[in-house]
Design a protein around this motif. Structure first.
Motif, short mmCIF file in Angstrom:
data_model
loop_
_atom_site.label_atom_id
_atom_site.label_comp_id
_atom_site.label_asym_id
_atom_site.label_seq_id
_atom_site.Cartn_x
_atom_site.Cartn_y
_atom_site.Cartn_z
N ARG A 91 0.83 -1.20 0.00
CA ARG A 91 0.00 0.00 0.00
C ARG A 91 0.87 1.25 0.00
O ARG A 91 0.55 2.24 -0.67
CB ARG A 91 -0.92 0.00 1.24
CG ARG A 91 -2.02 -1.02 1.15
CD ARG A 91 -2.82 -1.11 2.44
NE ARG A 91 -3.94 -2.00 2.26
CZ ARG A 91 -5.12 -1.64 1.76
NH1 ARG A 91 -5.36 -0.38 1.46
NH2 ARG A 91 -6.07 -2.52 1.60
N ARG A 149 7.59 -7.32 -5.42
CA ARG A 149 7.45 -8.39 -4.42
C ARG A 149 8.80 -8.80 -3.87
O ARG A 149 8.94 -9.03 -2.68
CB ARG A 149 6.77 -9.64 -5.04
CG ARG A 149 5.39 -9.39 -5.58
CD ARG A 149 4.60 -10.68 -5.60
NE ARG A 149 4.32 -11.13 -4.25
CZ ARG A 149 3.35 -10.65 -3.49
NH1 ARG A 149 2.56 -9.73 -3.93
NH2 ARG A 149 3.18 -11.11 -2.26
N ARG A 174 -10.20 -8.06 -6.54
CA ARG A 174 -8.91 -8.20 -5.85
C ARG A 174 -8.55 -9.66 -5.64
O ARG A 174 -7.41 -10.06 -5.78
CB ARG A 174 -8.93 -7.44 -4.53
CG ARG A 174 -8.72 -5.96 -4.77
CD ARG A 174 -8.75 -5.17 -3.50
NE ARG A 174 -7.77 -5.62 -2.52
CZ ARG A 174 -7.75 -5.18 -1.28
NH1 ARG A 174 -8.63 -4.32 -0.86
NH2 ARG A 174 -6.82 -5.60 -0.45
O1 DC Z 1 -4.14 -7.06 3.08
P1 DC Z 1 -4.26 -5.77 2.27
O2 DC Z 1 -5.63 -5.51 1.75
O3 DC Z 1 -3.73 -4.59 3.01
O4 DC Z 1 -3.31 -6.02 1.01
C1 DC Z 1 -3.11 -5.04 0.04
C2 DC Z 1 -2.67 -5.70 -1.27
O5 DC Z 1 -1.36 -6.23 -1.15
C3 DC Z 1 -3.55 -6.83 -1.78
O6 DC Z 1 -3.80 -6.64 -3.17
C4 DC Z 1 -2.74 -8.07 -1.61
C5 DC Z 1 -1.33 -7.57 -1.56
N1 DC Z 1 -0.49 -8.32 -0.63
C6 DC Z 1 0.33 -9.27 -1.16
O7 DC Z 1 0.32 -9.49 -2.37
N2 DC Z 1 1.17 -9.97 -0.36
C7 DC Z 1 1.18 -9.75 0.96
N3 DC Z 1 2.02 -10.45 1.73
C8 DC Z 1 0.31 -8.80 1.54
C9 DC Z 1 -0.53 -8.10 0.70
#
Ligand code: DC
Length: 226
Positions: free
Chosen positions: A42, A115, A186
């Motif tokens: 985020r 990532r 999502r």
């Molecule tokens: O849990 P959240 O809604 O705050 O996550 C925001 C975005 O980040 C969501 O699209 C998934 C991604 N995310 C991810 O890919 N890997 C993670 N470890 C945590 C979140």
């Protein structure tokens, strides 16, 4: 709680399944660090939007993720936050919850370079132990060695209903059908991306929270910690 609880606890699952509520409570009960990894994706998304970047420009967004220091610290204010999110010395905790971040974060989180940069930082923190780390790929990719892995699931309908109720209790405008379609979108992006998609780790305990209250979910996990 027990004398010898698991040290590294991973909680994964789809958006709005109650992971943060559970993780926070568990970390409090154990005296562990609570780390919600979603805030890092985020933070990158918010910063890119703030700078007027084109989020489809994968190379530029990746470079931003690789060069920005994101600090996730224990909450400094009692305003409902789970932690402080600091970027370039600025507290952006609430900015990371804005609707434009919600709408774009899945795209940013699907970029392999983003990532990689985020997972490295998460891994370093997680390996210190005494941590409850929450996300989508914690048990599968970030900390496959976690001592306890929970996959917290709930149907899209139930998750949308909870978000809708939360909005209404805050007095905010809320449209159930719109929330449901965003939750589904999502889910789709998070679970079909090439790198570290949302999926259940082989050794995770799956908890379906559709018919369970937050207290009942916590109780089940507390028992697993014993
Ligand atoms: O849990 P959240 O809604 O705050 O996550 C925001 C975005 O980040 C969501 O699209 C998934 C991604 N995310 C991810 O890919 N890997 C993670 N470890 C945590 C979140």
């Amino acid at each position: 709680m027990t004398n010898n609880p698991p040290s590294i606890i991973a909680i994964d699952g789809p958006a709005a399944s109650g992971k943060s509520t559970l993780g926070r409570r568990l970390a409090d009960a154990l005296g562990y660090l609570f780390f919600d990894t979603g805030v890092m994706y985020r933070a990158v998304t918010w910063l890119a939007l703030q700078r007027g970047m084109d989020l489809r420009d994968e190379a530029a967004v990746t470079m931003l993720a690789e060069t920005t220091q994101i600090d996730v610290l224990p909450a400094s204010k009692p305003d409902g936050r789970a932690c402080d999110v600091i970027v370039e010395g600025r507290d952006i905790t609430w900015e990371t919850r804005r609707p434009e971040v919600d709408a774009n974060v899945s795209v940013v989180a699907a970029y392999p370079g983003v990532r990689h940069a985020m997972s490295e930082q998460q891994r370093r923190i997680g390996q210190r132990g005494k941590v409850v780390m929450v996300g989508r790929d914690i048990g599968t990719v970030v900390l496959p060695e976690a001592d306890l892995k929970i996959y917290l699931d709930a149907s899209a309908h139930e998750r949308a209903r909870r978000r809708h109720e939360e909005n209404r209790s805050r007095g905010a405008a809320s449209d159930y059908d719109e929330i449901l379609s965003k939750v589904r979108e999502r889910d789709y992006i998070d679970s079909t991306r090439d790198v570290a998609p949302l999926k259940v780790a082989d050794d995770a305990v799956v908890i379906d929270s559709d018919k369970l209250s937050a207290d009942e979910v916590f109780e089940q996990v507390r028992r697993l910690c014993e």
